[in-house]
Scaffold this active site. Structure first.
Site, PDB file in Angstrom:
ATOM      1  CD  GLU A  84      -2.775  -1.360   2.398  1.00  0.00           C
ATOM      2  OE1 GLU A  84      -2.815  -0.434   3.221  1.00  0.00           O
ATOM      3  OE2 GLU A  84      -3.421  -2.412   2.531  1.00  0.00           O
ATOM      4  CD  GLU A  96      -4.721  -7.827   2.089  1.00  0.00           C
ATOM      5  OE1 GLU A  96      -5.571  -7.082   2.601  1.00  0.00           O
ATOM      6  OE2 GLU A  96      -3.500  -7.579   2.123  1.00  0.00           O
TER       7      GLU A  96
HETATM    8  O1  9MR Z   1      -7.122  -7.799   8.960  1.00  0.00           O
HETATM    9  C1  9MR Z   1      -6.141  -6.950   9.548  1.00  0.00           C
HETATM   10  C2  9MR Z   1      -6.677  -6.385  10.852  1.00  0.00           C
HETATM   11  O2  9MR Z   1      -6.851  -7.405  11.804  1.00  0.00           O
HETATM   12  C3  9MR Z   1      -5.723  -5.335  11.383  1.00  0.00           C
HETATM   13  O3  9MR Z   1      -6.280  -4.718  12.527  1.00  0.00           O
HETATM   14  C4  9MR Z   1      -5.450  -4.324  10.299  1.00  0.00           C
HETATM   15  C5  9MR Z   1      -4.476  -3.289  10.834  1.00  0.00           C
HETATM   16  O4  9MR Z   1      -4.347  -2.255  10.048  1.00  0.00           O
HETATM   17  O5  9MR Z   1      -4.919  -4.946   9.145  1.00  0.00           O
HETATM   18  C6  9MR Z   1      -5.815  -5.837   8.574  1.00  0.00           C
HETATM   19  O6  9MR Z   1      -5.287  -6.398   7.390  1.00  0.00           O
HETATM   20  C7  9MR Z   1      -4.992  -5.484   6.341  1.00  0.00           C
HETATM   21  C8  9MR Z   1      -3.853  -6.070   5.553  1.00  0.00           C
HETATM   22  O7  9MR Z   1      -2.768  -6.348   6.379  1.00  0.00           O
HETATM   23  C9  9MR Z   1      -3.415  -5.141   4.426  1.00  0.00           C
HETATM   24  N1  9MR Z   1      -4.538  -4.769   3.601  1.00  0.00           N
HETATM   25  C10 9MR Z   1      -5.738  -4.284   4.272  1.00  0.00           C
HETATM   26  C11 9MR Z   1      -6.158  -5.281   5.357  1.00  0.00           C
HETATM   27  C12 9MR Z   1      -7.436  -4.809   6.020  1.00  0.00           C
HETATM   28  O8  9MR Z   1      -7.224  -3.588   6.681  1.00  0.00           O
END
Ligand code: 9MR
Length: 348
Positions: free
Chosen positions: A151, A259
């Protein structure tokens, strides 16, 4: 004796014909691998049965992020990541590593010295290199690819295509180049990915492709594009999804959906301030949800020469970062397969 054969023979024929698939990974074996993002909470016998039946690729939802693994310099926290990696080792499941550099859940200590003053680029890169080397080497037997940078591209119009993060403030876009180089040095065999959301949006897709081309020209070993796939019941349109896949295929050799989830509302993307209250799951919403999953898998199958794996972001609605009310996955909050699961499984 005869009776045994009467039962066994049709079963064997069904299995050979593929009509009786055991799980998603078998149903899709001719197209791509099926993956799932897991946390330590998923490591119970009941859930492990679902995982081994349905999936042949695993990502740690949070456990391998820099902030989880090394929250302070030299303080390593391997427990959850090791637990999931050991489960994968035991069952012969390959892992996607997620992730080495992200503005969120990052090891922010890397930016400051002992007095709390900002460090220079040189020290930052030294720390980053050590982090990447330590993590990549530890899991190199089980992790076959890494989301090296996550990102880094901005969504809005803006004058720079890059997200204005602490990473960008200190290093401009050079951190991307460095991170890929460090990862390649740590494991020359691992496939290295750039991973992002809103990746189907033509404007952002263009920015990402330009960045990848430019980075490669500067020597960054970028092998693949991770299309996160945080979608909803109205978005994306399938022709846009196809176009994005085709565009990425022109700049990288490997594409993975990393994802996937489908919200039962209008939001999409990787934003953290998501509304965890979904729309009421009326029969109409349910049928849109099922249709969107069917459309997605039909489209992804049409591109199976380019897509290597499709990973769901979490196992069941109960685990989803979006909350169960958003109804995003194929298994509901009671861990039961939804009608959409059967439609995806038996897609013709
Ligand atoms: O699913 C993840 C969540 O449990 C965390 O709190 C969050 C923190 O920012 O990140 C989520 O996963 C992310 C992933 O690592 C990168 N792409 C977006 C996902 C959803 O936010």
């Amino acid at each position: 004796m005869m009776r045994k054969y009467l039962v066994a023979l049709p079963m064997a024929l069904l299995m050979v014909s593929g009509a009786w698939a055991q799980g998603l990974k078998d149903a899709y074996k001719d197209y791509f691998r099926m993956g799932v993002a897991l946390s330590g909470r998923n490591m119970t016998p009941e859930q492990e049965d679902i995982i081994t039946r349905e999936f042949n690729s695993v990502t740690c939802e949070n456990a391998m992020k820099p902030g989880s693994l090394q929250p302070a310099e030299g303080r390593w926290n391997w427990r959850e990541a090791d637990r999931i990696a050991n489960f994968c080792r035991e069952h012969g499941i390959k892992m996607r590593g997620h992730c080495l550099v992200w503005h969120n859940q990052f090891a922010d200590w890397m930016f400051y010295d002992a007095q709390g003053k900002p460090v220079d680029k040189k020290l930052f890169y030294k720390r980053l290199k050590k982090h990447i080397r330590t993590v990549v080497k530890r899991y190199k037997d089980v992790v076959y690819c890494w989301d090296v940078v996550n990102e880094a591209i901005a969504d809005g119009p803006g004058d720079t295509p890059f997200r204005k993060s602490k990473l960008y403030e200190l290093c401009a876009d050079e951190f991307i180049l460095k991170a890929f180089k460090f990862a390649r040095q740590a494991d020359p065999k691992a496939l290295l990915f750039y991973n992002d959301y809103n990746e189907v949006n033509p404007h952002k897709c263009e920015r990402i492709c330009q960045m990848i081309l430019d980075m490669k020209k500067r020597g960054a070993p970028i092998d693949g594009m991770g299309m996160q796939g945080h979608y909803n019941i109205h978005y994306p349109a399938m022709n846009e999804l196809s176009e994005a896949i085709e565009k990425y295929a022109r700049v990288v050799d490997h594409i993975q959906i990393t994802e996937l989830d489908v919200r039962a509302n209008m939001q999409h993307g990787g934003d953290l301030n998501v509304d965890k209250k979904g729309e009421a799951i009326t029969p109409e919403v349910k049928s849109k949800f099922e249709q969107q999953y069917v459309n997605l898998f039909r489209t992804l199958r049409q591109h199976s020469d380019k897509i290597e794996v499709v990973t769901f972001w979490n196992l069941t609605d109960r685990d989803s970062w979006l909350g169960a009310d958003n109804y995003p996955l194929l298994f509901d909050k009671n861990r039961q397969p939804k009608e959409a699961y059967h439609k995806v499984l038996n897609l013709e």
